[in-house]
Design a protein around this motif. Structure first.
Motif, PDB file in Angstrom:
ATOM      1  N   CYS A 396      -0.145  -9.642 -22.295  1.00 55.14           N
ATOM      2  CA  CYS A 396       0.282  -9.688 -23.699  1.00 55.14           C
ATOM      3  C   CYS A 396       0.535 -11.268 -24.350  1.00 55.14           C
ATOM      4  N   LEU A 397       0.729 -11.450 -25.447  1.00 50.25           N
ATOM      5  CA  LEU A 397       0.970 -12.814 -26.165  1.00 50.25           C
ATOM      6  C   LEU A 397       2.574 -12.326 -25.930  1.00 50.25           C
ATOM      7  N   VAL A 398       2.248 -14.273 -25.987  1.00 48.84           N
ATOM      8  CA  VAL A 398       3.812 -15.255 -25.424  1.00 48.84           C
ATOM      9  C   VAL A 398       4.521 -16.264 -26.683  1.00 48.84           C
ATOM     10  N   ASP A 399       5.441 -15.676 -27.161  1.00 55.04           N
ATOM     11  CA  ASP A 399       5.723 -16.514 -27.639  1.00 55.04           C
ATOM     12  C   ASP A 399       6.088 -18.034 -27.485  1.00 55.04           C
ATOM     13  N   LYS A 400       5.687 -19.496 -27.699  1.00 52.85           N
ATOM     14  CA  LYS A 400       6.607 -20.456 -27.508  1.00 52.85           C
ATOM     15  C   LYS A 400       7.626 -20.779 -27.252  1.00 52.85           C
TER      16      LYS A 400
END
Length: 454
Positions: A396-400
């Motif tokens: 997954c991509l993670v919101d910073k």
């Protein structure tokens, strides 16, 4: 993310005390120096003057024998490199002196009023970034040396220079405190305008790289002239600068909270033998404590050993704790001890460091030209170890900002992105969960001579 520190004083890793094995250690034990020890890595673009600055600093502090300095001055003149005399105090091997660049991480120690400093002089050339990573992985704080000369700052900060890569790597390896030394100010007449120009541009960049403004300091210096290292003499600088010297800034560095309550961990930084002590290993205690007589295990290989002596700051001790740089003499099976290598981990046998072939990691990509995809092959740098790895899954991509999942199963990971991935190694490696041991749960990914993520 930001480091959250916790921990109280705890017990050592344990182990029986065998009087016969440490009988030679019955010597007067000097009282421990109560000054905090800080590991300080010095980084920057090649030819920024790091080794000269470090060498002159040690000389000014009285840590260099006058005969050694005279010999360096003589030999550097013979080779037509008279300006390298101070640098040679750090760059000792013939390749470094011949090429005029630092190759390995030089290690020295000195003391200020309130601190004991382990000084790590890291190479600046792009070919030796892996060596710089091994030095930065040991560091509590960093000095970023910038060449203030006209045109040189621009070449180091832009157009593929190492200033940006070093700054980002050091932060990604957990260093939060940064001193920016604007060097070679004598080449620009100690110009306040030049210093302010560099401070403004670098200040904006280090903020984007994740440093807090209160943890970053700027100081104008001349490593070659020795100006503003310990004191200021130049009228041109005194006219406008009344801030701290480099040593004063170093003395103000805050030691991080040490993981003294956790099981003992020490990554081996050096291995050697002496006639009186036998096999010795040197390194920084990453966690826990160690005492004479403790039983340890060295991984990989599960080599068993007993601590014969503990040496800290050049003096024999009964014990050491997290944050200390030590040399341990070890007892054990001689053939097995011969398998101990740089990069191995000494640890408590009751709770040894895990060995893994595959693991999940949250990574932050740098400014990369080609996105990372499933099957990406690179090299993982962990402490002083490097291992080929493959990205098998992109979870997954993670919101910073929020830390929430922004996209599941992405097809690719672009620049400046945070993602959770599965990493697979060709063989089992030592690695800790980041939540358990922060410094031993960090690594860097490189490919084709460039750093791509951490």
């Amino acid at each position: 993310g930001d480091d959250d520190h916790e921990g109280e004083f705890g017990a050592s890793s344990g182990g029986a005390f065998h009087e016969g094995e440490v009988a030679f250690d019955e010597v007067a034990q000097e009282a421990d120096d109560d000054r905090d020890t800080i590991s300080l890595v010095v980084v920057g673009h090649v030819d920024a003057g790091k080794s000269t600055l470090n060498g002159h600093l040690l000389y000014a502090l009285g840590y260099v024998d006058q005969k050694v300095m005279h010999r360096n001055e003589r030999d550097s003149k013979v080779m037509g490199k008279a300006s390298f005399a101070f640098a040679w105090l750090m760059d000792g091997n013939s390749d470094e002196r011949e090429r005029g660049v630092t190759i390995d991480v030089g290690v020295n120690t000195f003391a200020t009023e309130h601190r004991r400093i382990q000084l790590l002089d890291a190479p600046g050339h792009k070919d030796f970034v892996p060596n710089m990573i091994s030095g930065a992985a040991q560091a509590d704080a960093a000095v970023l040396v910038i060449d203030g000369s006209t045109g040189e700052f621009e070449s180091g900060f832009h157009a593929g220079g190492q200033t940006i890569e070093h700054t980002v790597l050091v932060r990604s390896l957990g260093v939060q405190q940064l001193i920016v030394a604007v060097n070679k100010m004598d080449n620009v007449g100690y110009s306040q305008e030049r210093f302010d120009e560099i401070k403004k541009e670098v200040g904006a960049f280090v903020k984007r790289a994740g440093y807090r403004a209160e943890d970053v300091s700027f100081v104008p210096v001349s490593g070659f002239k020795g100006e503003n290292l310990l004191e200021r003499k130049e009228e041109a600088l005194n006219k406008w600068y009344c801030g701290p010297t480099l040593v004063e800034l170093i003395d103000r560095l805050h030691p991080p909270v040490r993981a003294v309550d956790q099981s003992m961990r020490m990554v081996v930084g050096d291995v050697f033998k002496t006639q009186g002590l036998g096999l010795c290993v040197a390194g920084k205690l990453d966690a826990g404590a160690v005492r004479v007589g403790d039983s340890l295990v060295c991984r990989p290989g599960d080599v068993e050993a007993v601590v014969r002596s503990v040496d800290k700051h050049g003096k024999r001790r009964r014990h050491a704790r997290a944050g200390d740089s030590v040399t341990l003499a070890l007892n054990g099976d001689r053939e097995e001890l011969d398998n101990v290598r740089v990069g191995n981990v000494l640890c408590c046998p009751r709770n040894p460091i895990p060995m893994v072939c595959s693991f999940l990691a949250q990574i932050l990509t740098f400014d990369i030209a080609v996105p990372l995809t499933i099957g990406f092959q690179g090299v993982m740098y962990w402490q002083s170890v490097n291992e080929p790895v493959v990205l098998n899954r992109l979870l997954c991509l993670v919101d910073k900002q929020s830390g929430e999942i922004s996209r599941k199963r992405p097809r690719a990971i672009g620049s400046s992105s945070t993602a959770i991935v599965q990493v697979t190694c060709q063989r089992a490696v030592c690695l800790e969960r980041f939540a358990d041991y922060k410094q031993l749960g960090r690594f860097t990914l490189r490919e084709g001579g460039s750093s791509v993520a951490a």
